[in-house]
Design an enzyme around this catalytic site. Structure first.
Site, PDB file in Angstrom:
ATOM      1  N   ASN A   9      33.453  29.800 -18.590  1.00 14.42           N
ATOM      2  CA  ASN A   9      31.968  31.118 -17.244  1.00 14.42           C
ATOM      3  C   ASN A   9      31.183  30.626 -17.926  1.00 14.42           C
ATOM      4  OD1 ASN A   9      31.365  32.603 -16.390  1.00 14.42           O
ATOM      5  ND2 ASN A   9      32.411  34.793 -16.944  1.00 14.42           N
ATOM      6  N   TRP A  10      30.489  30.032 -17.316  1.00 15.71           N
ATOM      7  CA  TRP A  10      28.922  29.464 -17.868  1.00 15.71           C
ATOM      8  C   TRP A  10      28.117  30.698 -18.229  1.00 15.71           C
ATOM      9  CZ3 TRP A  10      27.012  24.463 -15.317  1.00 15.71           C
ATOM     10  CH2 TRP A  10      28.431  23.310 -15.788  1.00 15.71           C
ATOM     11  N   LYS A  11      27.799  32.466 -17.099  1.00 16.44           N
ATOM     12  CA  LYS A  11      27.635  33.097 -17.407  1.00 16.44           C
ATOM     13  C   LYS A  11      25.938  32.689 -16.737  1.00 16.44           C
ATOM     14  CE  LYS A  11      30.331  35.621 -20.653  1.00 16.44           C
ATOM     15  NZ  LYS A  11      30.350  36.608 -21.218  1.00 16.44           N
ATOM     16  N   HIS A  95      34.366  40.731 -12.880  1.00 16.51           N
ATOM     17  CA  HIS A  95      34.304  40.697 -14.638  1.00 16.51           C
ATOM     18  C   HIS A  95      33.224  41.807 -14.811  1.00 16.51           C
ATOM     19  CE1 HIS A  95      32.588  39.095 -17.845  1.00 16.51           C
ATOM     20  NE2 HIS A  95      32.876  38.225 -18.418  1.00 16.51           N
ATOM     21  N   GLU A  97      30.698  42.106 -17.057  1.00 17.19           N
ATOM     22  CA  GLU A  97      29.231  42.094 -17.038  1.00 17.19           C
ATOM     23  C   GLU A  97      28.788  42.557 -15.625  1.00 17.19           C
ATOM     24  OE1 GLU A  97      28.274  38.416 -18.731  1.00 17.19           O
ATOM     25  OE2 GLU A  97      29.476  38.515 -20.356  1.00 17.19           O
ATOM     26  N   GLU A 167      40.057  40.223 -19.906  1.00 19.49           N
ATOM     27  CA  GLU A 167      38.993  40.227 -20.718  1.00 19.49           C
ATOM     28  C   GLU A 167      38.496  41.952 -22.050  1.00 19.49           C
ATOM     29  OE1 GLU A 167      36.679  36.356 -19.386  1.00 19.49           O
ATOM     30  OE2 GLU A 167      35.383  38.507 -19.063  1.00 19.49           O
ATOM     31  N   GLY A 173      31.407  37.880 -25.969  1.00 16.92           N
ATOM     32  CA  GLY A 173      30.229  38.044 -26.951  1.00 16.92           C
ATOM     33  C   GLY A 173      30.313  38.608 -28.280  1.00 16.92           C
ATOM     34  N   SER A 213      35.826  35.457 -27.077  1.00 13.00           N
ATOM     35  CA  SER A 213      35.593  35.802 -27.627  1.00 13.00           C
ATOM     36  C   SER A 213      36.318  34.366 -27.892  1.00 13.00           C
ATOM     37  CB  SER A 213      35.431  35.838 -29.362  1.00 13.00           C
ATOM     38  OG  SER A 213      33.828  36.445 -28.924  1.00 13.00           O
ATOM     39  N   GLY A 234      33.947  32.703 -22.449  1.00 14.76           N
ATOM     40  CA  GLY A 234      32.795  31.814 -22.156  1.00 14.76           C
ATOM     41  C   GLY A 234      31.184  31.664 -23.690  1.00 14.76           C
ATOM     42  N   GLY A 235      30.818  31.413 -23.884  1.00 10.43           N
ATOM     43  CA  GLY A 235      30.111  30.531 -25.015  1.00 10.43           C
ATOM     44  C   GLY A 235      30.326  29.634 -25.662  1.00 10.43           C
TER      45      GLY A 235
HETATM   46  P1  13P Z   1      33.005  34.819 -24.487  1.00  9.24           P
HETATM   47  O1  13P Z   1      33.883  33.879 -24.694  1.00  9.24           O
HETATM   48  O2  13P Z   1      31.545  34.709 -24.839  1.00  9.24           O
HETATM   49  O3  13P Z   1      33.057  35.915 -25.611  1.00  9.24           O
HETATM   50  O4  13P Z   1      32.826  35.330 -23.261  1.00  9.24           O
HETATM   51  C1  13P Z   1      33.752  36.003 -22.612  1.00  9.24           C
HETATM   52  C2  13P Z   1      34.046  36.347 -21.232  1.00  9.24           C
HETATM   53  O5  13P Z   1      33.161  37.156 -20.302  1.00  9.24           O
HETATM   54  C3  13P Z   1      34.506  35.454 -20.654  1.00  9.24           C
HETATM   55  O6  13P Z   1      34.285  35.787 -18.979  1.00  9.24           O
END
Ligand code: 13P
Length: 256
Positions: A9-11, A95, A97, A167, A173, A213, A234-235
């Site tokens: 997930n590149w966000k 998600h 967020e 999640e 994050g 994470s 994510g990251g």
């Molecule tokens: P991180 O891997 O950056 O913690 O993000 C997780 C996430 O929200 C994937 O959708």
């Protein structure tokens, strides 16, 4: 046995040049006959680029959200059918967020899930508790509320062919990962809830990914758990070597 899936997930990250370098690095390492499936969920403007770079490869692509509406006067929205036109396979819905920063309620998430389905996309349905909810002992109640909202709307089979992502909000994050036991406990609870409310065979086939994470250093540990069917990353999905290592850990877990 369920296969393992790793989804990036590149966000809100990326650029045409940066994506090109990242995706080409992934393509060099992720072969078509790999043991685990792989996908990246990109910002909408990069769906065309994802299709151009990834079609015919082992890496599928998708979006990070979709409108609950199919068309009309909804300025700024992007429909699931538009996403599907770029040969995308996935749309993330719900998600945390989107839920916390953009007001996506359970009802909106369910409507987005249905919109993704109508367009032939595979929804990646996200659930998870906040730190406050976990510390108050409400993790299972929150997961039950989020899962039930979907099951009640879709009836039996609503989750057939879909993907769930657990999640925990406190692990996203933050560098704080759920322990493998915490992840397994939540995944088993979600699977049990689906089994109890719809057919057990749908629950048995349902891929439940862990997100929060996930890194090369903890992926193998998490993916070894029986109800953890891969990761929503994510990251670490923005760094080719990290993401490839996570994907390899998923493949190794399949082979046992
Ligand atoms: P991180 O891997 O950056 O913690 O993000 C997780 C996430 O929200 C994937 O959708």
């Amino acid at each position: 046995m369920r296969s393992k899936v790793v989804v990036g997930n590149w966000k809100l990250n990326g650029s045409l040049a940066g994506n090109d370098a990242l995706v080409r690095a992934l393509l060099r390492e992720i072969p078509r006959n790999g043991a685990a499936a792989c996908a990246v969920c990109v910002p909408y403007p990069y769906l065309a680029q994802a299709r151009e770079l990834l079609q015919g490869s082992a890496i599928a692509w998708g979006a990070q959200d979709c409108s609950r509406h199919d068309s009309g006067a909804y300025t700024g929205e992007v429909s699931a059918a538009m996403i599907a036109e770029f040969a995308a396979r996935y749309a993330i819905v719900g998600h945390s967020e989107r839920r916390t920063l953009f007001g996506d309620t359970d009802a909106i998430v369910v409507a987005k899930f249905a919109a993704a389905r109508r367009a032939g996309l595979t929804p990646i349905f996200c659930v998870g508790e906040t730190l406050e909810e976990r510390e108050a002992g409400r993790t299972e109640a929150v997961l039950a509320r989020q899962v039930d909202a979907l099951l009640q709307s879709g009836g039996a089979g609503g989750l057939e062919g879909a993907v769930v992502a657990y999640e925990p909000v406190w692990a996203i994050g933050t560098g704080r990962t759920a322990s493998r036991e915490q992840a397994e406990e939540a995944h088993a609870f979600i699977r049990g809830r689906v089994a109890a409310k719809v057919q057990p065979n749908i629950a048995a086939r349902l891929p439940i990914l862990y997100g929060g994470s996930v890194k090369a250093a903890n992926a193998a540990d998490l993916f070894a758990m029986p109800d953890v069917d891969g990761g929503l990353v994510g990251g670490a999905s923005l760094v080719a070597e990290e993401f490839v290592a996570i994907w390899r850990a998923a493949g190794a877990a399949v082979k046992g």
